[in-house]
Scaffold this motif. Structure first.
Motif, PDB file in Angstrom:
ATOM      1  N   HIS A   1       0.860  -1.174   0.000  1.00 51.05           N
ATOM      2  CA  HIS A   1       0.000   0.000   0.000  1.00 51.05           C
ATOM      3  C   HIS A   1       0.908   1.239   0.000  1.00 51.05           C
ATOM      4  CE1 HIS A   1      -2.803   3.060   1.593  1.00 51.05           C
ATOM      5  NE2 HIS A   1      -3.704   2.348   0.942  1.00 51.05           N
TER       6      HIS A   1
ATOM      7  N   ARG B   1      -2.089  -2.227  -4.563  1.00 48.48           N
ATOM      8  CA  ARG B   1      -2.778  -2.583  -3.316  1.00 48.48           C
ATOM      9  C   ARG B   1      -3.655  -1.402  -2.916  1.00 48.48           C
ATOM     10  NH1 ARG B   1      -1.173  -6.262   1.485  1.00 48.48           N
ATOM     11  NH2 ARG B   1       0.605  -6.785   0.181  1.00 48.48           N
ATOM     12  N   ALA B   2      -4.948  -1.586  -3.063  1.00 50.66           N
ATOM     13  CA  ALA B   2      -5.888  -0.488  -2.838  1.00 50.66           C
ATOM     14  C   ALA B   2      -6.317  -0.372  -1.383  1.00 50.66           C
ATOM     15  CB  ALA B   2      -7.123  -0.676  -3.717  1.00 50.66           C
ATOM     16  N   VAL B   3      -6.114  -1.436  -0.603  1.00 51.19           N
ATOM     17  CA  VAL B   3      -6.540  -1.447   0.798  1.00 51.19           C
ATOM     18  C   VAL B   3      -5.314  -1.574   1.687  1.00 51.19           C
ATOM     19  CG1 VAL B   3      -7.913  -2.671   2.533  1.00 51.19           C
ATOM     20  CG2 VAL B   3      -8.714  -2.551   0.160  1.00 51.19           C
TER      21      VAL B   3
ATOM     22  N   THR C   1      -4.034  -3.102   4.347  1.00 51.82           N
ATOM     23  CA  THR C   1      -4.335  -4.259   5.188  1.00 51.82           C
ATOM     24  C   THR C   1      -3.453  -4.268   6.432  1.00 51.82           C
ATOM     25  OG1 THR C   1      -2.772  -5.561   3.888  1.00 51.82           O
ATOM     26  CG2 THR C   1      -5.087  -5.655   3.247  1.00 51.82           C
TER      27      THR C   1
ATOM     28  N   ASN D   1      -7.899 -11.084   5.474  1.00 45.34           N
ATOM     29  CA  ASN D   1      -7.228  -9.784   5.561  1.00 45.34           C
ATOM     30  C   ASN D   1      -6.920  -9.196   4.192  1.00 45.34           C
ATOM     31  OD1 ASN D   1      -5.919  -7.650   7.061  1.00 45.34           O
ATOM     32  ND2 ASN D   1      -3.960  -8.610   6.573  1.00 45.34           N
TER      33      ASN D   1
ATOM     34  N   ASP E   1      -9.870  -8.947  -1.652  1.00 43.48           N
ATOM     35  CA  ASP E   1     -10.232  -7.733  -2.406  1.00 43.48           C
ATOM     36  C   ASP E   1      -9.317  -6.543  -2.110  1.00 43.48           C
ATOM     37  OD1 ASP E   1     -12.433  -8.995  -3.643  1.00 43.48           O
ATOM     38  OD2 ASP E   1     -13.691  -8.591  -1.896  1.00 43.48           O
ATOM     39  N   ALA E   2      -8.092  -6.833  -1.681  1.00 47.44           N
ATOM     40  CA  ALA E   2      -7.152  -5.752  -1.353  1.00 47.44           C
ATOM     41  C   ALA E   2      -6.423  -5.211  -2.573  1.00 47.44           C
ATOM     42  CB  ALA E   2      -6.121  -6.243  -0.333  1.00 47.44           C
TER      43      ALA E   2
ATOM     44  N   ARG F   1      -6.035  -4.312  -6.882  1.00 43.90           N
ATOM     45  CA  ARG F   1      -6.752  -3.868  -8.069  1.00 43.90           C
ATOM     46  C   ARG F   1      -5.835  -3.986  -9.283  1.00 43.90           C
ATOM     47  NH1 ARG F   1      -9.793  -4.192  -4.589  1.00 43.90           N
ATOM     48  NH2 ARG F   1     -11.336  -2.701  -3.783  1.00 43.90           N
TER      49      ARG F   1
END
Length: 206
Positions: free
Chosen positions: A99, A133-135, A137, A151, A154-155, A157
């Protein structure tokens, strides 16, 4: 550690998906982990067990800012994988993304440094703009396998699907533990049209 040859080339139990790199043929059996839950990637290869000098080197590289260790660790990957990837040299190397906030804190993405070292040796392009990594985590370190999968769900994209459509791509990271992060990345890539997705790490927890 002053040279990659000091790192042990010791590879754990074999399987057609997550077997050791010295198996040259794609074997027709699965290891216990892959039988329990099929990973998102088509195969995974690691150069060493996550122990002793390899563990120390990776900790220094990742957590103490020893960026110069990307060279011997990347060279270890190149040497261990020579002629041993089930689908041959990929079309693209894709570092597992951090991220943006985590990358700013650390100052670098260790997977990216490894991928560039391997890509130079293989004359294989490395792309940091395909997968993001859009989230942000939580750290996976203290989590068990189900929690790790939840964790990272869907993290990630896919930003450049046209670069992977119909191609063999290889994810690069430092350590394979449960495979949750690599599987989630691979799932995203397969949904985007990649023909085959492999995973390559310096070390594997066995």
């Amino acid at each position: 550690m002053t040279a990659p040859e000091r790192l042990p080339a010791d590879w754990g139990s074999a399987g057609a998906i997550s077997g050791p790199p010295h198996i040259k043929e794609f074997q027709e059996f699965l290891c216990t982990s892959c039988r329990r839950r099929a990973p998102g990637f088509d195969y995974a290869r690691s150069a060493a067990r996550y122990e002793d000098v390899v563990r120390e080197a990776l900790h220094a590289f990742k957590f103490r800012g020893r960026r110069a260790l990307a060279a011997p660790l990347g060279d270890l990957l190149v040497e261990a994988m020579e002629g041993r990837l089930p689908a041959g040299v990929p079309a693209l190397l894709l570092p597992v993304p951090l991220h943006p906030r985590r990358e700013r804190e650390r100052g670098f993405n260790q997977a990216s440094l490894l991928a560039w070292r391997v890509g130079r040796a293989w004359q294989c392009p490395v792309r940091n703009d395909v997968l993001v990594r859009a989230v942000a985590t939580h750290s996976q370190t203290e989590l068990d396998a189900p929690a790790r999968r939840a964790n990272v769900r869907d993290a990630f994209r896919l930003r450049r699907p046209e670069l992977i459509a119909g191609r063999h791509v290889l994810l690069v990271d430092d350590i394979l533990t449960t495979g949750a992060t690599l599987s989630e990345c691979a799932r995203c890539l397969r949904e985007g049209g990649a023909a085959a997705v492999g995973a390559l790490t310096v070390a594997r927890v066995v």
